[in-house]
Design a protein around this motif. Structure first.
Motif, PDB file in Angstrom:
ATOM      1  N   ARG A  46      31.844  38.294  63.586  1.00 30.31           N
ATOM      2  CA  ARG A  46      32.878  39.255  62.943  1.00 30.31           C
ATOM      3  C   ARG A  46      32.409  40.750  62.836  1.00 30.31           C
ATOM      4  O   ARG A  46      33.168  41.509  63.253  1.00 30.31           O
ATOM      5  CB  ARG A  46      33.697  38.620  62.039  1.00 30.31           C
ATOM      6  CG  ARG A  46      34.591  37.598  62.036  1.00 30.31           C
ATOM      7  CD  ARG A  46      35.174  37.000  60.880  1.00 30.31           C
ATOM      8  NE  ARG A  46      35.980  36.065  61.528  1.00 30.31           N
ATOM      9  CZ  ARG A  46      36.475  34.999  60.393  1.00 30.31           C
ATOM     10  NH1 ARG A  46      36.319  35.163  59.370  1.00 30.31           N
ATOM     11  NH2 ARG A  46      37.438  33.908  61.119  1.00 30.31           N
ATOM     12  N   ARG A  47      31.048  40.972  62.694  1.00 29.65           N
ATOM     13  CA  ARG A  47      30.420  42.305  62.186  1.00 29.65           C
ATOM     14  C   ARG A  47      30.578  42.639  63.878  1.00 29.65           C
ATOM     15  O   ARG A  47      30.834  43.805  64.086  1.00 29.65           O
ATOM     16  CB  ARG A  47      29.206  42.260  61.536  1.00 29.65           C
ATOM     17  CG  ARG A  47      29.591  41.945  60.170  1.00 29.65           C
ATOM     18  CD  ARG A  47      28.105  42.385  59.321  1.00 29.65           C
ATOM     19  NE  ARG A  47      27.010  41.386  59.666  1.00 29.65           N
ATOM     20  CZ  ARG A  47      26.756  40.473  59.022  1.00 29.65           C
ATOM     21  NH1 ARG A  47      27.468  40.152  57.780  1.00 29.65           N
ATOM     22  NH2 ARG A  47      25.801  39.540  59.478  1.00 29.65           N
ATOM     23  N   PHE A  48      29.808  42.098  64.448  1.00 31.20           N
ATOM     24  CA  PHE A  48      29.862  42.442  66.060  1.00 31.20           C
ATOM     25  C   PHE A  48      31.219  42.566  66.569  1.00 31.20           C
ATOM     26  O   PHE A  48      31.214  43.668  67.330  1.00 31.20           O
ATOM     27  CB  PHE A  48      29.028  41.227  66.754  1.00 31.20           C
ATOM     28  CG  PHE A  48      28.980  41.638  68.257  1.00 31.20           C
ATOM     29  CD1 PHE A  48      28.109  42.683  68.716  1.00 31.20           C
ATOM     30  CD2 PHE A  48      29.865  41.082  69.259  1.00 31.20           C
ATOM     31  CE1 PHE A  48      27.998  42.852  69.924  1.00 31.20           C
ATOM     32  CE2 PHE A  48      29.694  41.329  70.684  1.00 31.20           C
ATOM     33  CZ  PHE A  48      28.758  42.210  70.896  1.00 31.20           C
ATOM     34  N   VAL A  49      32.091  41.851  66.486  1.00 32.36           N
ATOM     35  CA  VAL A  49      33.387  42.014  67.005  1.00 32.36           C
ATOM     36  C   VAL A  49      34.016  43.434  66.386  1.00 32.36           C
ATOM     37  O   VAL A  49      34.578  44.231  67.336  1.00 32.36           O
ATOM     38  CB  VAL A  49      34.467  40.946  66.744  1.00 32.36           C
ATOM     39  CG1 VAL A  49      35.869  41.174  67.047  1.00 32.36           C
ATOM     40  CG2 VAL A  49      33.985  39.431  67.541  1.00 32.36           C
ATOM     41  N   ARG A  50      33.872  43.483  65.158  1.00 32.29           N
ATOM     42  CA  ARG A  50      34.424  44.733  64.598  1.00 32.29           C
ATOM     43  C   ARG A  50      33.821  46.186  65.177  1.00 32.29           C
ATOM     44  O   ARG A  50      34.415  47.031  65.562  1.00 32.29           O
ATOM     45  CB  ARG A  50      34.200  44.780  62.994  1.00 32.29           C
ATOM     46  CG  ARG A  50      35.079  44.024  62.265  1.00 32.29           C
ATOM     47  CD  ARG A  50      35.321  44.270  60.842  1.00 32.29           C
ATOM     48  NE  ARG A  50      34.183  44.221  60.508  1.00 32.29           N
ATOM     49  CZ  ARG A  50      33.769  43.127  59.614  1.00 32.29           C
ATOM     50  NH1 ARG A  50      34.698  42.005  59.775  1.00 32.29           N
ATOM     51  NH2 ARG A  50      32.612  42.881  58.871  1.00 32.29           N
ATOM     52  N   PHE A  51      32.424  46.245  65.511  1.00 34.52           N
ATOM     53  CA  PHE A  51      31.734  47.078  65.855  1.00 34.52           C
ATOM     54  C   PHE A  51      32.013  47.317  67.459  1.00 34.52           C
ATOM     55  O   PHE A  51      32.272  48.722  67.767  1.00 34.52           O
ATOM     56  CB  PHE A  51      30.161  46.832  65.923  1.00 34.52           C
ATOM     57  CG  PHE A  51      29.311  47.880  66.599  1.00 34.52           C
ATOM     58  CD1 PHE A  51      28.978  49.152  65.891  1.00 34.52           C
ATOM     59  CD2 PHE A  51      28.882  47.806  68.032  1.00 34.52           C
ATOM     60  CE1 PHE A  51      28.286  50.051  66.252  1.00 34.52           C
ATOM     61  CE2 PHE A  51      28.079  48.884  68.285  1.00 34.52           C
ATOM     62  CZ  PHE A  51      27.591  49.828  67.447  1.00 34.52           C
ATOM     63  N   ILE A  52      32.071  46.276  68.200  1.00 35.97           N
ATOM     64  CA  ILE A  52      32.663  46.550  69.547  1.00 35.97           C
ATOM     65  C   ILE A  52      34.019  46.986  69.857  1.00 35.97           C
ATOM     66  O   ILE A  52      34.391  47.820  70.482  1.00 35.97           O
ATOM     67  CB  ILE A  52      32.426  45.176  70.385  1.00 35.97           C
ATOM     68  CG1 ILE A  52      32.556  45.525  72.025  1.00 35.97           C
ATOM     69  CG2 ILE A  52      33.741  44.398  70.139  1.00 35.97           C
ATOM     70  CD1 ILE A  52      32.063  44.159  72.936  1.00 35.97           C
ATOM     71  N   ILE A  53      34.778  46.550  68.935  1.00 37.65           N
ATOM     72  CA  ILE A  53      36.576  47.028  68.837  1.00 37.65           C
ATOM     73  C   ILE A  53      36.433  48.690  68.639  1.00 37.65           C
ATOM     74  O   ILE A  53      37.019  49.376  69.205  1.00 37.65           O
ATOM     75  CB  ILE A  53      37.385  46.744  67.964  1.00 37.65           C
ATOM     76  CG1 ILE A  53      37.527  44.976  68.530  1.00 37.65           C
ATOM     77  CG2 ILE A  53      38.679  47.031  67.507  1.00 37.65           C
ATOM     78  CD1 ILE A  53      38.454  44.192  67.358  1.00 37.65           C
ATOM     79  N   SER A  54      35.483  48.944  67.606  1.00 38.85           N
ATOM     80  CA  SER A  54      35.382  50.460  67.310  1.00 38.85           C
ATOM     81  C   SER A  54      35.036  51.354  68.591  1.00 38.85           C
ATOM     82  O   SER A  54      35.243  52.303  68.645  1.00 38.85           O
ATOM     83  CB  SER A  54      34.286  50.654  65.906  1.00 38.85           C
ATOM     84  OG  SER A  54      33.982  51.867  65.652  1.00 38.85           O
ATOM     85  N   GLU A  55      33.919  50.747  69.311  1.00 32.02           N
ATOM     86  CA  GLU A  55      33.492  51.303  70.278  1.00 32.02           C
ATOM     87  C   GLU A  55      34.395  51.529  71.479  1.00 32.02           C
ATOM     88  O   GLU A  55      34.526  52.653  72.145  1.00 32.02           O
ATOM     89  CB  GLU A  55      32.161  50.635  70.721  1.00 32.02           C
ATOM     90  CG  GLU A  55      30.969  50.588  69.977  1.00 32.02           C
ATOM     91  CD  GLU A  55      30.306  52.010  69.773  1.00 32.02           C
ATOM     92  OE1 GLU A  55      29.764  52.352  70.681  1.00 32.02           O
ATOM     93  OE2 GLU A  55      30.342  52.641  68.824  1.00 32.02           O
ATOM     94  N   MET A  56      35.185  50.369  71.534  1.00 30.15           N
ATOM     95  CA  MET A  56      36.192  50.505  72.575  1.00 30.15           C
ATOM     96  C   MET A  56      37.077  51.569  72.355  1.00 30.15           C
ATOM     97  O   MET A  56      37.865  52.219  73.078  1.00 30.15           O
ATOM     98  CB  MET A  56      36.982  49.139  72.779  1.00 30.15           C
ATOM     99  CG  MET A  56      35.885  48.128  73.413  1.00 30.15           C
ATOM    100  SD  MET A  56      36.655  46.301  73.220  1.00 30.15           S
ATOM    101  CE  MET A  56      37.876  46.581  74.304  1.00 30.15           C
ATOM    102  N   GLU A  57      37.859  51.650  71.078  1.00 29.24           N
ATOM    103  CA  GLU A  57      38.635  52.606  70.724  1.00 29.24           C
ATOM    104  C   GLU A  57      38.222  54.094  70.862  1.00 29.24           C
ATOM    105  O   GLU A  57      38.925  54.854  71.176  1.00 29.24           O
ATOM    106  CB  GLU A  57      39.041  52.472  69.088  1.00 29.24           C
ATOM    107  CG  GLU A  57      39.871  51.194  68.754  1.00 29.24           C
ATOM    108  CD  GLU A  57      40.130  51.125  67.458  1.00 29.24           C
ATOM    109  OE1 GLU A  57      39.219  51.671  66.449  1.00 29.24           O
ATOM    110  OE2 GLU A  57      41.083  50.442  66.914  1.00 29.24           O
ATOM    111  N   SER A  58      36.660  54.294  70.459  1.00 29.51           N
ATOM    112  CA  SER A  58      36.135  55.469  70.732  1.00 29.51           C
ATOM    113  C   SER A  58      36.238  56.072  72.267  1.00 29.51           C
ATOM    114  O   SER A  58      36.252  56.859  72.462  1.00 29.51           O
ATOM    115  CB  SER A  58      34.704  55.533  70.047  1.00 29.51           C
ATOM    116  OG  SER A  58      34.733  55.101  68.866  1.00 29.51           O
ATOM    117  N   ALA A  59      35.887  54.962  72.976  1.00 30.46           N
ATOM    118  CA  ALA A  59      36.025  55.234  74.462  1.00 30.46           C
ATOM    119  C   ALA A  59      37.376  55.336  74.926  1.00 30.46           C
ATOM    120  O   ALA A  59      37.292  55.366  76.289  1.00 30.46           O
ATOM    121  CB  ALA A  59      35.350  54.044  75.274  1.00 30.46           C
ATOM    122  N   GLY A  60      38.475  55.100  74.108  1.00 29.96           N
ATOM    123  CA  GLY A  60      39.995  55.338  74.757  1.00 29.96           C
ATOM    124  C   GLY A  60      40.286  53.904  75.577  1.00 29.96           C
ATOM    125  O   GLY A  60      41.260  54.106  76.163  1.00 29.96           O
TER     126      GLY A  60
END
Length: 447
Positions: free
Chosen positions: A229-243
């Protein structure tokens, strides 16, 4: 006689002559036109006027008759609608009085239904015999509309009482479920405390194959889920930053799922990561080419791998043993979880993919979190094959009926918002496990 006086006299004579000529002309015309013709002309004129009057009077009567008939028909329809509304209100009253049972109210409502049905039968006979004449249709229509509105108001009041009763029932069910959840949580804490006191949950004890219990596997699984879940939250954050369009991404992972909350879309990403990371879990080393190993020697080998990786950082282990089974596992799962197009969109290049493919391990936050998750999954896999019989994984198929024995719901709102029986699995978030007769529930999202 002076000239002026003579001129005036001549003018008067001429005017007098013209007047006599007109009189003589009128008399001659009178003698030539017959008297009976004049009389006939007058009679014809009077007859035309009389016929026109009769025609106008007749049209007035016809129009008045049409208006009267229209008003009678409208009054008749108004009475029909009023009776139907009364029957509907009485029927609703009868249903409400069934639970809790009220005999007097049911009998009263039944009498109203019978009376209105009898009245409708009378109106039907009147219609068939064309006896719809009403001396005051406007008054009848007004009274019928008042009756209809009263019946509708009564129906709405009854429906309001019924909905209020259902709301109270749902509220009572919610309170009961919350109390049941509290009791279950207390029981779980007591069980966990007993396992801890027995030493089976302590990660710092000197573990061996004989001391392994399902409780220890549950603890390792919890740590694995937290890391995922930590990895999923991190990757979602990266996806949001990339638009990225997260809604479209979640829909591509689990098509057609209606989420009870926008924040629940993270479960779709977690489902995707778990599905890729746990694929092949039931096969030794995540490989379909290996046969199941169940002998004591194999158990000890898997347990040694679990213990050996337990105290090391995953990046250090990968650098020291780049050709190990765990290193191969990381390379394989990275290519499954992180698609090249995803990495290119997130970081504008494929640097990490190329490094991992060549046997190196990039020193980035993204890869550090991925390798930590991969280590937890690999450890859980090694621990599963340390049991006799080995622990196995299971997935819940979509649209399966919810079962508390095999499933745990990640969206409790589904039980509160459910009207009928919608407790069906939309998708599996985290797979379940079996260790002998012990079942570790799968985490599912309910639709």
């Amino acid at each position: 006689m002076d000239p002026v006086s003579q001129s005036s006299s001549n003018s008067n004579k001429r005017r007098l002559a013209r007047t006599f000529a007109k009189v003589l002309h009128i008399r001659a015309m009178s003698r030539n036109f017959p008297a009976d013709s004049v009389e006939k002309t007058v009679k014809v004129h009077d007859s035309v006027k009389h016929d026109r009057f009769n025609t106008d009077l007749k049209s007035v009567f016809v129009e008045d008759e049409k208006l009267q008939k229209k008003a009678s028909n409208e009054a008749f329809l108004a009475k029909l609608f009023a009776s139907v509304s009364s029957i509907k209100a009485a029927y609703a009253q009868m249903q409400l009085a069934e639970s809790p049972y009220d005999g007097e109210v049911i009998q009263s409502a039944d009498e109203v239904v019978v009376a209105e049905l009898k009245y409708l039968s009378e109106q039907k006979q009147a219609y068939l015999k064309n006896h719809l004449d009403d001396p005051s249709p406007e008054t009848t229509q007004l009274l019928a509309e008042i009756k209809e509105q009263r019946s509708l108001l009564k129906t709405f009041e009854i429906m309001g009482k019924k909905l209020d009763s259902e709301l109270k029932l749902k509220h009572s069910e919610l309170i009961f479920l919350r109390e049941k959840l509290g009791v279950d949580n207390k029981d779980n804490k007591v069980t966990e405390k007993r396992l801890t006191m027995s030493g089976s949950l302590s990660p710092h004890d000197n573990l061996n194959l004989t001391s392994l219990s399902p409780g220890y596997f549950i603890q390792v699984l919890r740590e694995t889920i937290k890391s995922t879940r930590r990895f999923v939250r991190f990757i979602i954050s990266e996806m949001e930053s990339a638009g990225w369009d997260l809604d479209a991404a979640a829909n591509s992972i689990e098509p057609g799922v209606v989420y009870l909350s926008a924040s629940h879309k993270c479960f779709a990403f977690e489902s995707y990561v778990c599905r890729q990371m746990f694929d092949g879990f039931n096969h030794p080393f995540f490989s379909h080419s290996h046969e199941s190993l169940a002998d004591k020697k194999s158990q000890q080998q898997f347990f040694s791998r679990f213990v050996g990786l337990k105290s090391q950082r995953p990046t250090e282990y990968l650098v020291s043993k780049p050709k190990s089974a765990f290193a191969k596992f990381c390379r394989k799962k990275y290519s499954r979880v992180v698609h090249p197009k995803m990495e290119e969109c997130l970081y504008a290049n494929l640097g990490q993919t190329h490094l991992i493919g060549s046997g190196s391990h990039p020193e980035t936050t993204f890869y550090a979190m991925f390798s930590e998750m991969a280590k937890r999954v690999w450890q859980l896999h090694c621990l599963a094959f340390s049991y006799q019989p080995e622990a196995s994984i299971f997935q819940v198929s979509k649209r399966s009926r919810f079962s508390e024995v095999y499933m745990e719901c990640v969206n409790e709102e589904a039980f509160v918002s459910a009207e009928t029986n919608p407790h069906q699995v939309a998708f599996t978030v985290v797979p379940g496990f079996k260790i002998g007769k012990t079942v570790i529930q799968s985490q599912v999202y309910l639709s």
